[in-house]
Design an enzyme around this catalytic site. Structure first.
Site, PDB file in Angstrom:
ATOM      1  N   HIS A 108      -5.483 -11.748  -4.342  1.00 50.69           N
ATOM      2  CA  HIS A 108      -4.495 -12.819  -4.936  1.00 50.69           C
ATOM      3  C   HIS A 108      -4.872 -13.975  -4.471  1.00 50.69           C
ATOM      4  O   HIS A 108      -5.719 -14.201  -3.413  1.00 50.69           O
ATOM      5  CB  HIS A 108      -3.024 -12.111  -4.508  1.00 50.69           C
ATOM      6  CG  HIS A 108      -2.743 -10.903  -4.949  1.00 50.69           C
ATOM      7  ND1 HIS A 108      -1.730 -10.029  -4.388  1.00 50.69           N
ATOM      8  CD2 HIS A 108      -3.023 -10.133  -6.229  1.00 50.69           C
ATOM      9  CE1 HIS A 108      -1.735  -9.014  -5.090  1.00 50.69           C
ATOM     10  NE2 HIS A 108      -2.423  -9.147  -6.209  1.00 50.69           N
ATOM     11  N   HIS A 174       2.467   3.403  -6.925  1.00 45.02           N
ATOM     12  CA  HIS A 174       1.345   2.462  -7.487  1.00 45.02           C
ATOM     13  C   HIS A 174       0.770   3.105  -8.660  1.00 45.02           C
ATOM     14  O   HIS A 174       0.268   4.326  -8.664  1.00 45.02           O
ATOM     15  CB  HIS A 174       0.481   2.193  -6.297  1.00 45.02           C
ATOM     16  CG  HIS A 174      -0.531   1.210  -6.565  1.00 45.02           C
ATOM     17  ND1 HIS A 174      -1.581   1.176  -7.241  1.00 45.02           N
ATOM     18  CD2 HIS A 174      -0.460  -0.387  -6.459  1.00 45.02           C
ATOM     19  CE1 HIS A 174      -2.354   0.059  -7.273  1.00 45.02           C
ATOM     20  NE2 HIS A 174      -1.563  -0.893  -6.827  1.00 45.02           N
TER      21      HIS A 174
END
Length: 424
Positions: A108, A174
């Site tokens: 990110h 997840h």
């Protein structure tokens, strides 16, 4: 008529679903779980009773320096609660130890100062050394070894050169690593872009074991655990949070054993039985996980697991930060169809993975089987449409579109928080 609340950005939307259409509401028991102790007591109890490890205070004794890895702005880790406790206990045991906080950005963008203040609070930001991991900065990483998958393992120098490495995080389902937390603070958290891409290759993403709630035989998890052990991640503090982002349980100690205990706790609360329907309404749990389309794919996978073939997924997600990844967006927008994307990506070799490939591979998988209507009044509709999805400004508008396609008698399953459940 059923009235259902859906988290959206920093607010709650309320929608009405006719009783004749509603088949089920799938919710994690995490959100209704009532802890006996307050957040600080829960965290301190976990630190007082580490799993498979000596106490944190014993680990820091005699050390000159250490690094605490923490999650970035896209993760709702309650660092305002956890970090002060960690810092206090560490400094009580070793007042002179040099502490650096390393933000595990993974692939990110860096966390901004304002986002740090929101995450840690003003006092910690002003008084502690906080650094962003930069996955594409080759000068900030060193070669550690080779992953079980064959990919090169490059990790942050600061993390590798410190005397003591610990991490904080949280555990939730997840969509391809099985569960978040634990070893993920290392890979992808503080790994190089090259390493992240090798781990997130198309072959692994396509594995039947790379799914929500699955760790056993998961090739992605296997790589991640290896990376954590190579990094000598000595201690973790992982929390479980409810819909209000409050801590309901915590697990501390060995990076594998403590994490596994946390995963068992989450699985017992998060597992829900699939109820197949024509239309699935889901969310990404609101802020901070619904800031972009990239992250919103997670909530879509919960819907995917309970949507009939050819069904419609209504994804309620603010996406105020846009697509969330240039390569992710361009790979979707510049390809003719989801099927074409899938055919292309499966020909990409394990060491030739491109940025964000895993994310557009999963989105294409979903779009190849289902129609996705993304509900947002904070994101450019044209961007959404170029990524092969439909757009609606409201849930009501999305439902109108869905009913036109599937008929007024279409059955609906609602997943108020798609990232909190494991649909079986």
């Amino acid at each position: 008529m059923a009235r259902i609340k859906l988290p959206y950005s920093k607010k709650i939307l309320e929608i009405n679903i006719p009783d004749r259409n509603l088949r089920a509401i799938l919710e994690s028991k995490v959100h209704s779980y009532k802890a006996e102790d307050n957040q600080e007591e829960i965290i301190n109890k976990a630190l007082d009773n580490p799993i498979g490890s000596i106490h944190l205070e014993e680990l820091v004794k005699g050390k000159k320096n250490m690094v605490i890895i923490t999650s970035d702005h896209t993760r709702p880790v309650p660092s305002k609660v956890t970090m002060p406790i960690l810092l206090k206990r560490i400094r009580n045991a070793n007042p002179n130890i040099d502490i650096k906080i390393l933000i595990a950005t993974g692939f990110h963008r860096p966390t901004t100062r304002q986002e740090m203040i929101q995450k840690f609070g003003q006092q910690i930001v002003e008084n502690e050394i906080i650094l962003n991991h930069l996955s594409e900065d080759e000068n900030s990483v060193i070669r550690v070894g080779t992953l079980p998958s064959g990919g090169e393992l490059w990790l942050n120098k600061l993390a590798m050169e410190t005397e003591l490495l610990i991490s904080e995080g949280f555990i939730e389902p997840h969509f391809f690593a099985g569960f978040s937390g634990g070893r993920k603070s290392i890979l992808p958290g503080v790994a190089s872009a090259k390493t992240v891409m090798a781990n997130h290759c198309s072959e692994f993403i396509a594995s039947q074991y790379a799914r929500t709630g699955v760790i056993k035989n998961n090739p992605i998890h296997k790589d991640m655990l290896y990376a954590a052990k190579q990094a000598k991640l000595a201690f973790i503090l992982n929390v479980v949070i409810d819909s209000e982002k409050k801590v309901i349980n915590a697990f501390a100690g060995d990076c594998q054993l403590a994490h596994e205990e946390g995963c068992k706790f989450v699985m017992n609360l998060a597992s829900v039985k699939a109820v197949k329907s024509d239309i699935i309404i889901t969310t990404n749990g609101g802020y901070p996980l619904d800031q972009n389309i990239y992250q919103s794919v997670k909530g879509m996978t919960a819907a995917e697991a309970t949507c009939k073939e050819g069904g419609i997924i209504i994804m309620v997600s603010a996406c105020n930060d846009g697509h969330g990844g240039k390569s992710f967006y361009e790979s979707m927008a510049n390809t003719g169809s989801p099927k074409e994307i899938l055919d292309k990506v499966m020909k990409v070799g394990r060491t030739e993975t491109i940025p964000d490939q895993w994310e557009f591979q999963i989105l294409a998988r979903i779009l190849n089987m289902h129609t996705v209507i993304l509900v947002s009044d904070m994101c450019d509709p044209e961007m959404i449409k170029k990524m092969h999805m439909e757009h609606a400004f409201t849930v009501e508008e999305a439902l109108e579109k869905a009913f036109l396609i599937k008929g007024k008698d279409a059955k609906i399953t609602v997943i108020p928080d798609g990232v909190s459940v494991v649909v079986r």
